[in-house]
Design a protein around this motif. Structure first.
Motif, mmCIF file in Angstrom:
data_model
loop_
_atom_site.group_PDB
_atom_site.id
_atom_site.type_symbol
_atom_site.label_atom_id
_atom_site.label_comp_id
_atom_site.label_asym_id
_atom_site.label_seq_id
_atom_site.Cartn_x
_atom_site.Cartn_y
_atom_site.Cartn_z
ATOM 1 N N GLY A 166 0.835 -1.191 0.000
ATOM 2 C CA GLY A 166 0.000 0.000 0.000
ATOM 3 C C GLY A 166 0.871 1.242 0.000
ATOM 4 N N GLU A 167 0.285 2.387 0.292
ATOM 5 C CA GLU A 167 1.059 3.626 0.306
ATOM 6 C C GLU A 167 2.132 3.619 1.381
ATOM 7 O OE1 GLU A 167 -0.902 7.405 0.071
ATOM 8 O OE2 GLU A 167 -2.473 6.578 -1.213
ATOM 9 N N GLU A 168 1.774 3.091 2.567
ATOM 10 C CA GLU A 168 2.736 3.086 3.669
ATOM 11 C C GLU A 168 3.092 1.685 4.150
ATOM 12 O OE1 GLU A 168 1.788 5.788 6.827
ATOM 13 O OE2 GLU A 168 0.967 7.254 5.436
#
Length: 83
Positions: free
Chosen positions: A27-29
């Motif tokens: 995911g993004e993080e």
């Protein structure tokens, strides 16, 4: 019920290749689990493989996606029908 990855994830990359349904992705993080693909490894293994390899124990049940064993097996059958 499907599983989820919490923000305790350290992005160690060990869970993603273990998922037989390709439900885990970056995911993004942190890594994320697609609840539409997660069967808790029902149909493949006796226990969720991502949990088996996670070094920080950050993969609990997802309370937003409650499913029983029968529902998980139905999802497994649908996911593998085309294979």
């Amino acid at each position: 019920m499907s599983l989820m990855i919490t923000d305790e994830c350290i992005n160690c990359d060990v869970c993603e290749p273990e998922c037989p349904n390709n439900a885990i992705s970056q995911g993004e993080e942190i890594y994320e689990i697609d609840p539409n693909k997660c069967t808790e490894c029902v149909g493949h293994f006796d226990t969720p493989q991502c949990r088996e390899v996670c070094p920080v124990d950050c993969i609990p049940n997802d309370p937003k996606h409650v499913e029983n064993q029968e529902q998980l097996m139905d999802k497994f059958l649908k996911l593998t029908a085309d294979k």
